[in-house]
Enzyme design. Structure first.
Site, PDB file in Angstrom:
ATOM      1  N   ARG A 145     -33.953 -14.580  41.080  1.00 58.95           N
ATOM      2  CA  ARG A 145     -34.630 -13.397  41.598  1.00 58.95           C
ATOM      3  C   ARG A 145     -36.039 -13.300  41.036  1.00 58.95           C
ATOM      4  O   ARG A 145     -36.386 -13.911  40.036  1.00 58.95           O
ATOM      5  CB  ARG A 145     -33.833 -12.128  41.332  1.00 58.95           C
ATOM      6  CG  ARG A 145     -33.493 -11.842  39.902  1.00 58.95           C
ATOM      7  CD  ARG A 145     -32.766 -10.493  39.783  1.00 58.95           C
ATOM      8  NE  ARG A 145     -31.658 -10.341  40.702  1.00 58.95           N
ATOM      9  CZ  ARG A 145     -31.509  -9.302  41.567  1.00 58.95           C
ATOM     10  NH1 ARG A 145     -32.370  -8.333  41.612  1.00 58.95           N
ATOM     11  NH2 ARG A 145     -30.460  -9.241  42.341  1.00 58.95           N
ATOM     12  N   LYS A 177     -32.812  -0.564  42.376  1.00 61.82           N
ATOM     13  CA  LYS A 177     -32.967   0.568  43.300  1.00 61.82           C
ATOM     14  C   LYS A 177     -32.467   1.861  42.660  1.00 61.82           C
ATOM     15  O   LYS A 177     -33.013   2.932  42.912  1.00 61.82           O
ATOM     16  CB  LYS A 177     -32.200   0.290  44.597  1.00 61.82           C
ATOM     17  CG  LYS A 177     -32.945  -0.681  45.505  1.00 61.82           C
ATOM     18  CD  LYS A 177     -32.316  -0.751  46.888  1.00 61.82           C
ATOM     19  CE  LYS A 177     -31.245  -1.806  46.925  1.00 61.82           C
ATOM     20  NZ  LYS A 177     -30.792  -2.129  48.281  1.00 61.82           N
ATOM     21  N   GLU A 188     -29.144  -3.701  51.823  1.00 61.07           N
ATOM     22  CA  GLU A 188     -28.293  -2.525  51.949  1.00 61.07           C
ATOM     23  C   GLU A 188     -29.215  -1.323  52.126  1.00 61.07           C
ATOM     24  O   GLU A 188     -30.150  -1.144  51.336  1.00 61.07           O
ATOM     25  CB  GLU A 188     -27.431  -2.365  50.694  1.00 61.07           C
ATOM     26  CG  GLU A 188     -26.469  -1.228  50.879  1.00 61.07           C
ATOM     27  CD  GLU A 188     -25.557  -0.976  49.685  1.00 61.07           C
ATOM     28  OE1 GLU A 188     -25.610  -1.753  48.711  1.00 61.07           O
ATOM     29  OE2 GLU A 188     -24.808   0.005  49.744  1.00 61.07           O
TER      30      GLU A 188
HETATM   31  P1  ATP Z   1     -28.231  -3.431  44.961  1.00 62.44           P
HETATM   32  O1  ATP Z   1     -27.986  -3.439  43.502  1.00 62.44           O
HETATM   33  O2  ATP Z   1     -28.401  -2.074  45.537  1.00 62.44           O
HETATM   34  O3  ATP Z   1     -27.337  -4.347  45.754  1.00 62.44           O
HETATM   35  P2  ATP Z   1     -30.270  -5.322  45.627  1.00 62.44           P
HETATM   36  O4  ATP Z   1     -31.639  -5.301  45.084  1.00 62.44           O
HETATM   37  O5  ATP Z   1     -29.399  -6.492  45.435  1.00 62.44           O
HETATM   38  O6  ATP Z   1     -29.664  -4.025  45.051  1.00 62.44           O
HETATM   39  P3  ATP Z   1     -29.877  -5.576  48.483  1.00 62.44           P
HETATM   40  O7  ATP Z   1     -30.275  -4.608  49.504  1.00 62.44           O
HETATM   41  O8  ATP Z   1     -28.457  -5.936  48.355  1.00 62.44           O
HETATM   42  O9  ATP Z   1     -30.393  -4.950  47.136  1.00 62.44           O
HETATM   43  O10 ATP Z   1     -30.770  -6.873  48.590  1.00 62.44           O
HETATM   44  C1  ATP Z   1     -31.028  -7.540  49.797  1.00 62.44           C
HETATM   45  C2  ATP Z   1     -31.369  -8.970  49.530  1.00 62.44           C
HETATM   46  O11 ATP Z   1     -32.515  -9.056  48.687  1.00 62.44           O
HETATM   47  C3  ATP Z   1     -30.261  -9.704  48.827  1.00 62.44           C
HETATM   48  O12 ATP Z   1     -30.055 -10.941  49.478  1.00 62.44           O
HETATM   49  C4  ATP Z   1     -30.748  -9.904  47.437  1.00 62.44           C
HETATM   50  O13 ATP Z   1     -30.257 -11.093  46.886  1.00 62.44           O
HETATM   51  C5  ATP Z   1     -32.270  -9.942  47.629  1.00 62.44           C
HETATM   52  N1  ATP Z   1     -32.943  -9.466  46.426  1.00 62.44           N
HETATM   53  C6  ATP Z   1     -32.781  -8.290  45.803  1.00 62.44           C
HETATM   54  N2  ATP Z   1     -33.546  -8.210  44.703  1.00 62.44           N
HETATM   55  C7  ATP Z   1     -34.238  -9.367  44.624  1.00 62.44           C
HETATM   56  C8  ATP Z   1     -35.202  -9.901  43.709  1.00 62.44           C
HETATM   57  N3  ATP Z   1     -35.602  -9.217  42.638  1.00 62.44           N
HETATM   58  N4  ATP Z   1     -35.708 -11.135  43.958  1.00 62.44           N
HETATM   59  C9  ATP Z   1     -35.319 -11.816  45.043  1.00 62.44           C
HETATM   60  N5  ATP Z   1     -34.415 -11.390  45.928  1.00 62.44           N
HETATM   61  C10 ATP Z   1     -33.872 -10.176  45.731  1.00 62.44           C
END
Ligand code: ATP
Ligand code: MG
Length: 565
Positions: free
Chosen positions: A279, A289, A36
């Site tokens: 994660r 974020k 996002e």
């Molecule tokens: P938000 O809370 O803003 O959604 P987010 O960290 O999930 O934060 P996204 O931009 O939705 O942000 O994440 C993009 C992709 O990265 C998603 O598929 C998510 O599952 C993956 N992702 C985010 N954080 C992690 C992490 N700590 N480890 C592995 N994958 C991650």
């Protein structure tokens, strides 16, 4: 046979392998990375990038970059552009069809029209309805996992009326929260995500990409499977918190199948599937974020790319390499078990790579002057290897005269037993130059040594005594006449607490490390005046550093650490 010990053959890889073997992909594995654009990507995203792009590459397929821009409030072009830059820097390139502008690139918001018509069709088929319960009522009606929920009073409204309301929602007839669109699934499901989840809500907020075009926005659980299906994604990998949402993902894909909207590739209907992995978590930092943004806004750090941030751009400015970050992600591995990684492992990966590749230079970060009283050598050059581990890197000439800077820590007025460097009455080797003997000290009023005086052994030029006598210590130096003044930024972990969120996210800033940045000035060998931003070096005996701007160097990491992976 899959070897137990081979961690790179993780469950996601096995899952895809099986689907390929069974012909479910229509000849092409397609994955996606769906950030996002509401912030910069961090080391956790880097892991997802490695998994998503890595799996596509392994199976000769494609990985799409899809900006999941379905929530207008916090998204921006700045974030979108930097996400692209950081993924490229990590070494990955999206590929595939794309939505018309760029190969392999999609904006979820470009699919809003299709999402909307899928929603209308759900209404026509009696699979979705508009609901006007307030937030509190809605929660109450939904119930708790071990007790069934109650149907919304609007659950059985006619399709005609629902269509009228839904169109009114789109047309801006209603205020935020007045109505929403819900799927009609099962109010008694033990999985509360299945209890008539919200598909669309009203938000009178302009979208960074589409402006005022929409005032209703699709929810993640509705939008994501549609995006995957429309793009022909075969394998949709995400983090574990989405596991409980998977039945809903499948429900939406089934509805698309009913509406004949699934892509067909080589006569195979592509049904996207979701799987979840743990994660990546790092100790001594935060990764949400929202909290990273808070630190930027409150100026706790110097922007998203502050070298102490766990962001990809921060790590770049810290001097980390894309290869080391990829290696770290590979070592952490892919599993279903939540765990925390030590940033020391990441540093270890960085050090391993830089040790092989970084050019050696001399820099003095805490200078004290040394004067060679009997110097008559004129201006000379010491010849030093650019990288002792890589003969092809060649050698360099470093100017040397009668006055040099050394690091204060390389001198002890009263040396203890284990100290073999510079001390009164002792000989020490000045790296690549000559043997020096310290004779006198000049001190200030407080008794601090401000200048060290001594003599050199003329016959030792190059570093060794002509008579073969042993000199134990060797220290680095910078020539006073030609060395350049430089600033060094010495970074340490941003938080002193392993888990800064241990009392929740409100007070995490109290665990900031007050010494996470120390700025000092010193001197560097003259060639470093030419160093450009992002060039990385090993400052001999001092650490790995990266140029931030002209004559400003950020410390990437120390040379050694007791950490063993
Ligand atoms: P938000 O809370 O803003 O959604 P987010 O960290 O999930 O934060 P996204 O931009 O939705 O942000 O994440 C993009 C992709 O990265 C998603 O598929 C998510 O599952 C993956 N992702 C985010 N954080 C992690 C992490 N700590 N480890 C592995 N994958 C991650
Ligand atoms: Mg997310």
């Amino acid at each position: 046979m899959i070897e137990e010990s081979d961690t790179s053959r993780h469950f996601l890889r096995q899952w895809i392998e099986k689907d390929v073997a069974e012909g479910k992909t229509g000849g092409k594995v397609v994955t996606r990375f769906p950030p996002e654009p509401n912030g910069y990507i961090h080391i956790g995203h880097a892991k997802a990038v490695c998994v998503d792009f890595g799996m596509a590459a392994l199976f000769g397929g494609e990985c799409h970059l899809r900006l999941d821009d379905t929530n207008p409030a916090k998204e921006s072009d700045e974030y979108a552009e930097n996400i692209k830059k950081d993924i490229n820097w990590l070494g990955f390139q999206w590929s595939g069809e794309g939505d018309g502008v760029e190969a392999g690139f999609y904006n979820a918001s470009n699919m809003f029209e299709q999402m909307y018509s899928i929603a209308e069709e759900l209404i026509r088929r009696g699979q979705a309805y508009c609901c006007n319960l307030g937030q509190e009522e809605w929660k109450e009606y939904r119930g708790v996992p071990d007790k069934p929920g109650r149907p919304s009073p609007s659950r059985d409204t006619s399709s005609e009326r629902n269509l009228e309301i839904f169109r009114g929602m789109r047309a801006g007839k209603y205020a935020d929260g007045e109505w929403c669109l819900r799927a009609k699934i099962d109010m008694a499901s033990p999985n509360i995500h299945f209890r008539d989840p919200v598909l669309y809500r009203i938000r009178h907020v302009p979208h960074y990409h589409l402006g005022d075009k929409w005032c209703i926005y699709p929810m993640y659980d509705f939008a994501h499977p549609i995006e995957d299906a429309l793009e022909g994604v075969t394998h949709s990998m995400c983090t574990l918190e989405f596991e409980v949402h998977r039945p809903l993902y499948d429900w939406v894909v089934d509805r698309m199948d009913e509406q004949n909207l699934l892509k067909v590739r080589n006569s195979v209907k592509i049904r996207p599937q979701q799987r979840e992995f743990a994660r990546l978590n790092l100790t001594h930092t935060v990764m949400s974020k929202r909290l990273l943004l808070q630190m930027v806004q409150e100026k706790v750090v110097d922007g998203w790319d502050d070298p102490r941030m766990p962001t990809v751009c921060g790590m770049r400015r810290r001097g980390y390499t894309p290869g080391a970050i990829r290696e770290f992600c590979a070592r952490v591995g892919v599993s279903k078990v939540e765990s925390e990684s030590d940033p020391a492992l990441l540093e270890w990966c960085v050090r391993e790579e830089l040790n092989k590749t970084a050019l050696r230079k001399m820099a003095v970060v805490d200078p004290v002057k040394v004067v060679i009283d009997n110097w008559q050598g004129g201006a000379r050059n010491a010849v030093l290897p650019n990288n002792p581990l890589d003969e092809a890197a060649g050698t360099r000439e470093v100017p040397f005269g009668g006055e040099i800077w050394i690091d204060r820590s390389d001198f002890m007025e009263e040396p203890d037993k284990k100290f073999f460097r510079m001390a009164p009455g002792r000989e020490v080797r000045l790296r690549g130059a000559c043997i020096f003997k310290c004779n006198d000290l000049v001190k200030d009023a407080e008794g601090n040594v401000v200048e060290i005086h001594g003599t050199w052994d003329e016959e030792s030029w190059g570093g060794n005594a002509a008579d073969g006598r042993k000199v134990k210590g060797t220290i680095h130096w910078v020539d006073c006449a030609t060395g350049k003044k430089a600033e060094f930024r010495l970074y340490d972990r941003l938080f002193i607490e392993s888990n800064p969120l241990k009392d929740g996210s409100d007070g995490f800033l109290k665990y900031l490390n007050p010494d996470s940045l120390k700025v000092v000035s010193g001197f560097v060998e003259p060639s470093l005046a030419e160093a450009n931003p992002l060039e990385r070096f090993q400052f001999e005996r001092t650490g790995y550093f990266v140029c931030d701007e002209k004559l400003v160097f950020n410390r990437t990491c120390s040379l050694k650490d007791s950490y063993k992976p």
